[in-house]
Design a protein around this motif. Sequence first.
Motif, PDB file in Angstrom:
ATOM      1  N   TYR A 132       0.808  -1.200  -0.104  1.00 29.06           N
ATOM      2  CA  TYR A 132       0.116  -0.016  -0.061  1.00 29.06           C
ATOM      3  C   TYR A 132       0.742   1.242   0.100  1.00 29.06           C
ATOM      4  CZ  TYR A 132      -4.149   2.832   0.999  1.00 29.06           C
ATOM      5  OH  TYR A 132      -5.157   3.612   0.982  1.00 29.06           O
ATOM      6  N   PRO A 133       0.594   2.008  -0.805  1.00 24.88           N
ATOM      7  CA  PRO A 133       1.652   3.292  -1.052  1.00 24.88           C
ATOM      8  C   PRO A 133       1.569   4.338   0.028  1.00 24.88           C
ATOM      9  CG  PRO A 133      -0.134   3.512  -2.488  1.00 24.88           C
ATOM     10  CD  PRO A 133      -0.456   2.277  -1.852  1.00 24.88           C
ATOM     11  N   PRO A 134       2.804   4.998   0.302  1.00 22.77           N
ATOM     12  CA  PRO A 134       2.763   6.023   1.367  1.00 22.77           C
ATOM     13  C   PRO A 134       1.812   7.266   0.983  1.00 22.77           C
ATOM     14  CG  PRO A 134       4.734   6.171   0.138  1.00 22.77           C
ATOM     15  CD  PRO A 134       4.021   4.767  -0.423  1.00 22.77           C
ATOM     16  N   GLY A 135       1.634   8.133   1.915  1.00 26.90           N
ATOM     17  CA  GLY A 135       1.028   9.460   1.622  1.00 26.90           C
ATOM     18  C   GLY A 135      -0.686   9.358   1.170  1.00 26.90           C
ATOM     19  N   THR A 136      -1.276   8.363   1.424  1.00 27.21           N
ATOM     20  CA  THR A 136      -2.673   8.292   0.699  1.00 27.21           C
ATOM     21  C   THR A 136      -3.535   7.368   1.878  1.00 27.21           C
ATOM     22  OG1 THR A 136      -4.100   7.645  -1.071  1.00 27.21           O
ATOM     23  CG2 THR A 136      -2.242   6.325  -0.613  1.00 27.21           C
ATOM     24  N   ASP A 137      -4.586   7.793   1.877  1.00 27.37           N
ATOM     25  CA  ASP A 137      -5.575   7.039   2.870  1.00 27.37           C
ATOM     26  C   ASP A 137      -6.661   6.697   1.870  1.00 27.37           C
ATOM     27  OD1 ASP A 137      -4.315   6.996   5.523  1.00 27.37           O
ATOM     28  OD2 ASP A 137      -5.022   9.099   5.529  1.00 27.37           O
ATOM     29  N   ASN A 138      -6.634   6.890   0.461  1.00 25.26           N
ATOM     30  CA  ASN A 138      -7.759   6.587  -0.463  1.00 25.26           C
ATOM     31  C   ASN A 138      -7.119   6.099  -1.896  1.00 25.26           C
ATOM     32  OD1 ASN A 138     -10.274   6.543  -1.364  1.00 25.26           O
ATOM     33  ND2 ASN A 138     -10.701   8.568  -1.755  1.00 25.26           N
ATOM     34  N   PHE A 139      -6.678   5.024  -1.835  1.00 31.35           N
ATOM     35  CA  PHE A 139      -6.005   4.296  -2.962  1.00 31.35           C
ATOM     36  C   PHE A 139      -6.894   3.509  -3.895  1.00 31.35           C
ATOM     37  CE2 PHE A 139      -2.638   1.079  -4.587  1.00 31.35           C
ATOM     38  CZ  PHE A 139      -2.104   2.058  -5.125  1.00 31.35           C
ATOM     39  N   HIS A 140      -7.147   4.299  -5.117  1.00 30.09           N
ATOM     40  CA  HIS A 140      -8.285   3.639  -5.868  1.00 30.09           C
ATOM     41  C   HIS A 140      -7.536   2.739  -7.340  1.00 30.09           C
ATOM     42  CE1 HIS A 140     -11.781   6.459  -5.343  1.00 30.09           C
ATOM     43  NE2 HIS A 140     -11.180   6.047  -4.124  1.00 30.09           N
ATOM     44  N   PRO A 178     -11.608   2.583  -3.850  1.00 24.79           N
ATOM     45  CA  PRO A 178     -10.622   2.091  -2.844  1.00 24.79           C
ATOM     46  C   PRO A 178     -10.465   0.699  -2.625  1.00 24.79           C
ATOM     47  CG  PRO A 178     -12.432   2.752  -1.322  1.00 24.79           C
ATOM     48  CD  PRO A 178     -12.932   2.959  -2.704  1.00 24.79           C
ATOM     49  N   ALA A 179      -9.102   0.510  -2.710  1.00 26.25           N
ATOM     50  CA  ALA A 179      -8.837  -0.693  -2.405  1.00 26.25           C
ATOM     51  C   ALA A 179      -7.669  -0.875  -0.937  1.00 26.25           C
ATOM     52  CB  ALA A 179      -7.689  -1.668  -3.642  1.00 26.25           C
ATOM     53  N   HIS A 180      -7.719  -1.798  -0.471  1.00 32.21           N
ATOM     54  CA  HIS A 180      -6.837  -1.810   0.883  1.00 32.21           C
ATOM     55  C   HIS A 180      -5.910  -3.136   0.895  1.00 32.21           C
ATOM     56  CE1 HIS A 180      -9.727   1.127   2.497  1.00 32.21           C
ATOM     57  NE2 HIS A 180     -10.804   0.399   1.835  1.00 32.21           N
ATOM     58  N   ALA A 181      -4.891  -2.986   1.802  1.00 34.08           N
ATOM     59  CA  ALA A 181      -4.080  -4.064   1.908  1.00 34.08           C
ATOM     60  C   ALA A 181      -4.837  -5.403   2.190  1.00 34.08           C
ATOM     61  CB  ALA A 181      -2.894  -3.576   3.050  1.00 34.08           C
ATOM     62  N   GLU A 218      -5.883 -10.881 -22.552  1.00 33.80           N
ATOM     63  CA  GLU A 218      -5.410 -11.345 -21.165  1.00 33.80           C
ATOM     64  C   GLU A 218      -5.710 -10.843 -19.906  1.00 33.80           C
ATOM     65  OE1 GLU A 218      -3.603 -14.484 -20.900  1.00 33.80           O
ATOM     66  OE2 GLU A 218      -3.764 -14.903 -23.023  1.00 33.80           O
ATOM     67  N   PRO A 219      -6.198 -11.309 -18.866  1.00 34.52           N
ATOM     68  CA  PRO A 219      -6.586 -10.647 -17.641  1.00 34.52           C
ATOM     69  C   PRO A 219      -5.422  -9.825 -16.920  1.00 34.52           C
ATOM     70  CG  PRO A 219      -6.771 -12.527 -17.232  1.00 34.52           C
ATOM     71  CD  PRO A 219      -6.372 -12.593 -18.661  1.00 34.52           C
ATOM     72  N   VAL A 220      -5.672  -8.767 -16.057  1.00 33.24           N
ATOM     73  CA  VAL A 220      -4.649  -8.179 -15.229  1.00 33.24           C
ATOM     74  C   VAL A 220      -4.950  -8.408 -13.690  1.00 33.24           C
ATOM     75  CG1 VAL A 220      -5.748  -5.909 -15.463  1.00 33.24           C
ATOM     76  CG2 VAL A 220      -3.305  -6.058 -15.047  1.00 33.24           C
ATOM     77  N   SER A 221      -3.955  -8.508 -13.176  1.00 35.66           N
ATOM     78  CA  SER A 221      -4.341  -8.459 -11.713  1.00 35.66           C
ATOM     79  C   SER A 221      -3.134  -7.885 -10.777  1.00 35.66           C
ATOM     80  CB  SER A 221      -4.200  -9.959 -11.261  1.00 35.66           C
ATOM     81  OG  SER A 221      -2.903 -10.766 -11.474  1.00 35.66           O
ATOM     82  N   LEU A 222      -3.586  -7.492  -9.504  1.00 33.49           N
ATOM     83  CA  LEU A 222      -2.652  -6.995  -8.646  1.00 33.49           C
ATOM     84  C   LEU A 222      -2.947  -7.293  -7.309  1.00 33.49           C
ATOM     85  CD1 LEU A 222      -0.123  -4.889  -8.161  1.00 33.49           C
ATOM     86  CD2 LEU A 222      -2.012  -3.128  -8.031  1.00 33.49           C
ATOM     87  N   SER A 223      -2.229  -7.463  -6.321  1.00 32.85           N
ATOM     88  CA  SER A 223      -2.416  -7.880  -5.066  1.00 32.85           C
ATOM     89  C   SER A 223      -1.787  -6.924  -4.138  1.00 32.85           C
ATOM     90  CB  SER A 223      -2.102  -9.186  -4.696  1.00 32.85           C
ATOM     91  OG  SER A 223      -2.634 -10.273  -5.245  1.00 32.85           O
ATOM     92  N   LEU A 224      -2.567  -6.194  -3.058  1.00 29.63           N
ATOM     93  CA  LEU A 224      -1.805  -5.237  -2.184  1.00 29.63           C
ATOM     94  C   LEU A 224      -1.615  -5.738  -0.862  1.00 29.63           C
ATOM     95  CD1 LEU A 224      -4.292  -1.964  -2.682  1.00 29.63           C
ATOM     96  CD2 LEU A 224      -1.927  -2.288  -3.413  1.00 29.63           C
ATOM     97  N   THR A 225      -0.343  -5.511  -0.708  1.00 22.11           N
ATOM     98  CA  THR A 225       0.000  -5.972   0.658  1.00 22.11           C
ATOM     99  C   THR A 225       0.199  -4.688   1.867  1.00 22.11           C
ATOM    100  OG1 THR A 225       2.366  -5.582  -0.026  1.00 22.11           O
ATOM    101  CG2 THR A 225       1.330  -7.762  -0.365  1.00 22.11           C
ATOM    102  N   ALA A 226       0.750  -4.987   3.164  1.00 17.34           N
ATOM    103  CA  ALA A 226       0.734  -3.874   4.050  1.00 17.34           C
ATOM    104  C   ALA A 226       1.638  -2.854   3.595  1.00 17.34           C
ATOM    105  CB  ALA A 226       0.867  -4.674   5.296  1.00 17.34           C
ATOM    106  N   ALA A 227       1.325  -1.711   4.131  1.00 10.46           N
ATOM    107  CA  ALA A 227       2.342  -0.672   3.844  1.00 10.46           C
ATOM    108  C   ALA A 227       3.715  -0.727   4.414  1.00 10.46           C
ATOM    109  CB  ALA A 227       2.005   0.591   4.292  1.00 10.46           C
ATOM    110  N   GLN A 228       4.871  -0.358   3.849  1.00 16.75           N
ATOM    111  CA  GLN A 228       6.183  -0.707   4.232  1.00 16.75           C
ATOM    112  C   GLN A 228       6.746   0.732   4.649  1.00 16.75           C
ATOM    113  OE1 GLN A 228       8.364  -2.071   1.045  1.00 16.75           O
ATOM    114  NE2 GLN A 228       7.291  -4.184   0.940  1.00 16.75           N
TER     115      GLN A 228
END
Length: 232
Positions: free
Chosen positions: A70-78, A207-210, A222-232
Amino acid sequence: MTKTLFSLPDPLVIPVRDETAGYPVGRIFCVGRNYAAHAAEMGVEVDREAPFYFTKSSANAVLSGASSPYPPGTDNFHYEMELALAIGAPVFRATPAEARAAIYGYGCALDMTRRDLQLRERKKQRPWDLGKDLERGAVFAPLTKATDWSPQGDSRIWLTLDGETKQDATLAELIWSVEEIICHLSGFYHLRPGDLILTGTPAGVGPAHAGQQMQGGITGLEPVSLSLTAAQ
């Protein structure tokens, strides 16, 4: 050759269906507000006089299937699901026929967005870079060559978050077609192989969350996918 102080990463290479060689990523252009329903949910009207653009850095692109903190500096990651087109030949001030001929292929892509930062800067009439051009913020599925697939009006474009459908539309809802986008953009840039254009997202962004996973698709690609992990 002049020696350099350090080495830069190699460009991201996107796999191509039925090809052994991949497509190296150069520049990434993104079309804003290319679906009327999405523009409405963002509280703005579509400018039908001409498309407009923002850019993402190729260094911030990753391949489908990646895990991203999860990226820094945001609370609303879309999430934003998009059709990407890949340029395969140089083109400048293109006609519609030249625009079609310049397309190497198509693919599914995610335009990940720090929405709170984008909206904050928009209100101040500032650039969107902090909201849009973030690390691992452009996600690309394998490409399909234009000889094997082309966008049709009834082609479905969708995204699920943890299996729940969030975006669901058709490419008929594109305000500016792929040919019109290339014709317009090539009036400002000498487009070349390696250039990718993200053509906009339909309504349903959110929004998407960790710990969550996004998967998007377009009929025939071909489909696309992304998994969100905890912020670092």
